[in-house]
Design a protein around this motif. Sequence first.
Motif, PDB file in Angstrom:
ATOM      1  N   THR A  77       0.877  -1.069   0.130  1.00 28.15           N
ATOM      2  CA  THR A  77      -0.094   0.027   0.085  1.00 28.15           C
ATOM      3  C   THR A  77       0.784   1.302   0.213  1.00 28.15           C
ATOM      4  O   THR A  77       1.742   1.279   0.835  1.00 28.15           O
ATOM      5  CB  THR A  77      -0.919  -0.052   1.179  1.00 28.15           C
ATOM      6  OG1 THR A  77      -1.871  -1.278   1.144  1.00 28.15           O
ATOM      7  CG2 THR A  77      -1.726   1.221   1.216  1.00 28.15           C
ATOM      8  N   GLY A  78       0.621   2.248  -0.937  1.00 28.70           N
ATOM      9  CA  GLY A  78       1.101   3.404  -0.892  1.00 28.70           C
ATOM     10  C   GLY A  78       2.415   3.257  -1.781  1.00 28.70           C
ATOM     11  O   GLY A  78       2.941   4.412  -2.178  1.00 28.70           O
ATOM     12  N   GLU A  79       3.006   2.301  -2.191  1.00 34.45           N
ATOM     13  CA  GLU A  79       4.112   2.176  -2.933  1.00 34.45           C
ATOM     14  C   GLU A  79       4.009   2.286  -4.571  1.00 34.45           C
ATOM     15  O   GLU A  79       2.760   2.088  -4.952  1.00 34.45           O
ATOM     16  CB  GLU A  79       4.744   0.784  -2.688  1.00 34.45           C
ATOM     17  CG  GLU A  79       5.325   0.588  -1.369  1.00 34.45           C
ATOM     18  CD  GLU A  79       6.759   1.117  -1.202  1.00 34.45           C
ATOM     19  OE1 GLU A  79       7.558   0.301  -1.426  1.00 34.45           O
ATOM     20  OE2 GLU A  79       6.741   2.232  -0.623  1.00 34.45           O
ATOM     21  N   VAL A  80       5.162   2.630  -5.283  1.00 33.98           N
ATOM     22  CA  VAL A  80       5.206   2.915  -6.798  1.00 33.98           C
ATOM     23  C   VAL A  80       6.134   2.195  -7.328  1.00 33.98           C
ATOM     24  O   VAL A  80       7.271   2.652  -6.744  1.00 33.98           O
ATOM     25  CB  VAL A  80       4.781   4.512  -6.983  1.00 33.98           C
ATOM     26  CG1 VAL A  80       5.016   4.398  -8.602  1.00 33.98           C
ATOM     27  CG2 VAL A  80       3.606   5.131  -6.656  1.00 33.98           C
ATOM     28  N   SER A  81       6.152   1.176  -8.023  1.00 31.37           N
ATOM     29  CA  SER A  81       7.320   0.511  -8.430  1.00 31.37           C
ATOM     30  C   SER A  81       7.684   1.280  -9.862  1.00 31.37           C
ATOM     31  O   SER A  81       7.273   2.120 -10.307  1.00 31.37           O
ATOM     32  CB  SER A  81       6.499  -0.839  -9.017  1.00 31.37           C
ATOM     33  OG  SER A  81       5.997  -0.570 -10.333  1.00 31.37           O
ATOM     34  N   ALA A  82       9.113   0.964  -9.854  1.00 36.25           N
ATOM     35  CA  ALA A  82       9.903   1.546 -10.887  1.00 36.25           C
ATOM     36  C   ALA A  82       9.304   1.128 -12.335  1.00 36.25           C
ATOM     37  O   ALA A  82       9.257   1.939 -13.157  1.00 36.25           O
ATOM     38  CB  ALA A  82      11.372   0.864 -10.931  1.00 36.25           C
ATOM     39  N   ARG A  83       8.632  -0.025 -12.539  1.00 38.18           N
ATOM     40  CA  ARG A  83       7.972  -0.386 -13.698  1.00 38.18           C
ATOM     41  C   ARG A  83       6.946   0.574 -14.024  1.00 38.18           C
ATOM     42  O   ARG A  83       6.584   1.042 -15.155  1.00 38.18           O
ATOM     43  CB  ARG A  83       7.266  -1.853 -13.691  1.00 38.18           C
ATOM     44  CG  ARG A  83       6.541  -2.229 -14.978  1.00 38.18           C
ATOM     45  CD  ARG A  83       6.064  -3.422 -14.662  1.00 38.18           C
ATOM     46  NE  ARG A  83       4.702  -3.218 -13.600  1.00 38.18           N
ATOM     47  CZ  ARG A  83       3.721  -2.597 -13.902  1.00 38.18           C
ATOM     48  NH1 ARG A  83       3.382  -2.152 -15.061  1.00 38.18           N
ATOM     49  NH2 ARG A  83       2.796  -2.730 -12.926  1.00 38.18           N
ATOM     50  N   MET A  84       6.061   0.899 -12.800  1.00 41.09           N
ATOM     51  CA  MET A  84       5.020   1.969 -13.107  1.00 41.09           C
ATOM     52  C   MET A  84       5.514   3.188 -13.266  1.00 41.09           C
ATOM     53  O   MET A  84       4.895   3.965 -14.531  1.00 41.09           O
ATOM     54  CB  MET A  84       4.058   2.166 -11.839  1.00 41.09           C
ATOM     55  CG  MET A  84       3.578   0.781 -11.576  1.00 41.09           C
ATOM     56  SD  MET A  84       2.773   0.985  -9.670  1.00 41.09           S
ATOM     57  CE  MET A  84       2.006  -0.570  -9.387  1.00 41.09           C
TER      58      MET A  84
END
Length: 256
Positions: A77-84
């Motif tokens: 929750t709350g994280e944003v991946s490098a892929r995104m």
Amino acid sequence: MRRAVVAANWKMHGSRTMVREYLSGLRGHALEHDRVQLVLCPPMVYLPALGGGLEPSLQAGLGAQDCSSESDDGAYTGEVSARMLADMGCKYVIVGHSERRERCYEDDARVAAKFLAAQSAGLTPILCVGETAEERDAGRAEQAVSRQFEAVIERAGAAGFHAALLAYEPVWAIGTGRSATPEIAQSMHALLRAALARRDAQTASKLRILYGGSVKTGNAASLFSQAEIDGALVGGASLVPEDLLAIAAAAAAGTD
Ligand code: PGA
């Protein structure tokens, strides 16, 4: 000659209005692209608006200020991946900024994991290292930055720095108006490059090492006159597009 990089770190500043005004401040400006690359790192929510409004002639790269250390989608929750981030048009991501090391308790292992996650998504990580005032006063500045750098080299290998940027940002110089002297920055950059050169001289000679910490229009040229300083990571001054462009122009002039 290493092509300079000037990266703007807006930190937690911005609004839709600011993005509009910023874009109009950048409009019509050109840089010497063979000498300097501009990178813009607004807060994540403003990436699409900023990226979408940039004039192609500026050739500015889009970057994020952080990414998750997790590569695979999941319950974070709350994280944003490098892929995104890559999916949204980002090309760069800052990892290991001292504000995240301090405020979010990111340790060397976490920073190394973020560096790897960024690279596996095809992003260019901008790895930040830097000593605190206490470490410098105690004569441990070199040891502190070496430890932070080695922790990533151990995981990514020296070859991992083929497609990465390094930023030396002494914590005592960030947001304080008290930049490191060009001599201090030069010697710390030389130390970092030498550490990488012991493993891979070719990668080390090509690595762009940016300086960050109270870079302004008034001190940029003297910093960029140092051979080991290949650009800047700019916080406060990057909020004013004219200042950022002036700093980028100084970086282009300093690449000789
Ligand atoms: P500053 O911030 O230019 O406001 O000192 C630099 C940074 O933290 O990247």
